[in-house]
Every structure is written in structure tokens, then in C-alpha cells.
Design an enzyme around this catalytic site. Structure first.
Site, PDB file in Angstrom:
ATOM      1  N   TYR A 155       0.884  -1.331   0.093  1.00 24.04           N
ATOM      2  CA  TYR A 155       0.086   0.042   0.164  1.00 24.04           C
ATOM      3  C   TYR A 155       0.828   1.207  -0.181  1.00 24.04           C
ATOM      4  O   TYR A 155       0.643   2.119  -0.530  1.00 24.04           O
ATOM      5  CB  TYR A 155      -0.894  -0.115   1.178  1.00 24.04           C
ATOM      6  CG  TYR A 155      -2.088   0.780   1.003  1.00 24.04           C
ATOM      7  CD1 TYR A 155      -3.070   0.535  -0.062  1.00 24.04           C
ATOM      8  CD2 TYR A 155      -2.500   1.729   1.804  1.00 24.04           C
ATOM      9  CE1 TYR A 155      -3.945   1.569  -0.375  1.00 24.04           C
ATOM     10  CE2 TYR A 155      -3.597   2.774   1.662  1.00 24.04           C
ATOM     11  CZ  TYR A 155      -4.577   2.306   0.670  1.00 24.04           C
ATOM     12  OH  TYR A 155      -5.693   3.205   0.507  1.00 24.04           O
ATOM     13  N   LYS A 162      -3.725   8.646   2.402  1.00 29.05           N
ATOM     14  CA  LYS A 162      -4.786   8.771   3.029  1.00 29.05           C
ATOM     15  C   LYS A 162      -4.707   9.201   4.383  1.00 29.05           C
ATOM     16  O   LYS A 162      -5.543   9.948   4.860  1.00 29.05           O
ATOM     17  CB  LYS A 162      -5.016   7.219   3.310  1.00 29.05           C
ATOM     18  CG  LYS A 162      -5.701   6.557   2.086  1.00 29.05           C
ATOM     19  CD  LYS A 162      -6.604   7.059   1.236  1.00 29.05           C
ATOM     20  CE  LYS A 162      -7.261   6.514  -0.025  1.00 29.05           C
ATOM     21  NZ  LYS A 162      -8.381   7.071  -0.610  1.00 29.05           N
TER      22      LYS A 162
END
Length: 255
Positions: A155, A162
Site C-alpha cells: 500500500y 490517506k
């Protein structure tokens, strides 16, 4: 039953029928909202128009949120069609493939900039352009993921983006609160979307959630849509600056 008749919702990030944005569009439309659906590029136009045709009174607009000029232009178009909007959904994120699949330590400066620009700054830019049309208050929503807080394999830079997105939600909530505009994020569990294809070994994340989450299953996009509908409605009139998890409870687990 939530009633959004007479309310206009602008949704950014529709790619195809697997998109979380599409599930949100469906639930908002079922509640009576009129949809202004924004797609990113000509490549996505056909799918966006085909899906929009399934919803009553939905219109489509092209907008690349990495461009301030395109954001200003699309809201000018929307304002001509709908003088007042009530909900804005920001379902947009992007990072170059190398910045996701490579070790985080190897993240390139330009790749980091692109990830933050498209995945984080675009929310600020969209909110700034939308606010003048939200004269009756309303709700701005974005989508995040638990990778903002915990390290997930493959990720990488998107997790950092995020985290920045969630912080931006809080600061925007403070900025827009006096206008009675609420800003919130939904942290959805892993879902097989177009974006998820770029995450290596994504199936391992799905399996882990199914095994360890209290509900022992993965969340469905339509469940995220239901939460978006709630947060867009007057039922959530006292909620702003929050991250709401829709992940079958996975985020509460340790081992």
C-alpha cells in the site's frame, strides 16, 4: 426512510459499476437525490454515461481533479444546471504504480507529489469550488482506508496519502463548519475495485479481513453506499470531521 428529494449530489470518481462511487450514486438516487456524476477522462466517459442513464435525472461531467482549471470549469457547468448543491462525494485517489509496489523507502519525490496532489489536495480544491454552491449547508464526503493508520503490504505511499486525507477532513470540517457544511470520511474495508487491482497480493488482505473481522466477511460496496447516504442526510447533522469505519469491524481487532 431518508428523503433527499430536491437535493443535488455531485460525485467524483466514478470509473465503472464496481466503483464505490457507483454504489454511493445508487443509494443517493434511491433516496431521491439528483446526481451530477463526474468522470476523470474520455476513457471513462462511456461507462459513466451508461451508468448515469440508469438513474433518473443524472447528468455526467468530465473533470480531472488534478487541474484547478477543470475543477473551476466543471463547477461552473454544474452551477448552470443546479444553482444549489447539497452533497459532494470525493471518491478519488491515485499514485504511480512504482510508488505502490516498491518498498516505501524507494518512493520518488515526484511520485510522492502526484499521490498527495491527486489523493489529498484534490479534496481541498473540490471543497473550495463546491462551497459557494452549498448555500443551504450540506455534506462533503471522501473515502479513506485503514492503511492511513496501520502498515499494509503493497500500500506504501497511498497509506501516507490517506493519512493526509484524513487530516484534511478535520481541517476542512473546521473551515466549513460556520457555513453548516459537514466534512467526513468513510474508511471502507478492502473491496475489489479497479483501484484495488494495483495493490499486490490484494487477495491476502481480503482473506485476513474475512478471517479476523468480527463479522467474518468482507464489506460490500453497497454497504459503503448506505453509510454515505446516512452521512449525507439530516440524520448525521451533528457529525463532522470524523472517519467512519465500514469494514465489518476489522479495525478493532488485534490478533
Amino acid at each position: 426512510m431518508i428523503d433527499l428529494k430536491g437535493k443535488v449530489a455531485v460525485v467524483f470518481g466514478l470509473a465503472n459499476k464496481r466503483s464505490i462511487a457507483w454504489a454511493i450514486c445508487q443509494k443517493l438516487s434511491e433516496a431521491g437525490a439528483t446526481l451530477a456524476i463526474c468522470y476523470q477522462s474520455e476513457r471513462l466517459q462511456r461507462d459513466a454515461e451508461t451508468l448515469a442513464a440508469e438513474l433518473p435525472s443524472a447528468k455526467t461531467y468530465r473533470c480531472d481533479v488534478s487541474s484547478d482549471e477543470e475543477i473551476d470549469a466543471v463547477f461552473a457547468q454544474i452551477a448552470a444546471d443546479f444553482p444549489v448543491i447539497y452533497t459532494v462525494v470525493h471518491a478519488v485517489a491515485f499514485a504511480p504504480a512504482d510508488a505502490i509496489k516498491n518498498d516505501f523507502l524507494l518512493t520518488k519525490r515526484d511520485d510522492f507529489r502526484i499521490a498527495m496532489d491527486v489523493s489529498v489536495y484534490s479534496l481541498i480544491a473540490v471543497a473550495r469550488a463546491a462551497a459557494p454552491l452549498m448555500t443551504e449547508g450540506g455534506s462533503i464526503l471522501t473515502l479513506t482506508y485503514f492503511g492511513s493508520d496501520k502498515v499494509f503490504p503493497n500500500y506504501n505511499v497511498m497509506g501516507v496519502a490517506k493519512a493526509g486525507l484524513e487530516s484534511s477532513v478535520r481541517y476542512l470540517a473546521a473551515s466549513l463548519g460556520p457555513k453548516n457544511i459537514r466534512v467526513n470520511a468513510i474508511s471502507a474495508g478492502p473491496i475489489k475495485t479497479l483501484a484495488a487491482r494495483g495493490i499486490g497480493d490484494f487477495s491476502k488482505i481480503l482473506n485476513a479481513v474475512e478471517e479476523r473481522s468480527p463479522l467474518h466477511r468482507n464489506v460490500e460496496a453497497i454497504e459503503v453506499g448506505k453509510t454515505a447516504l446516512f452521512l449525507s442526510s439530516d440524520l448525521a447533522s451533528g457529525i463532522t470531521g470524523e472517519v467512519t469505519f465500514v469494514d465489518c469491524g476489522y479495525n478493532i481487532t488485534g490478533l
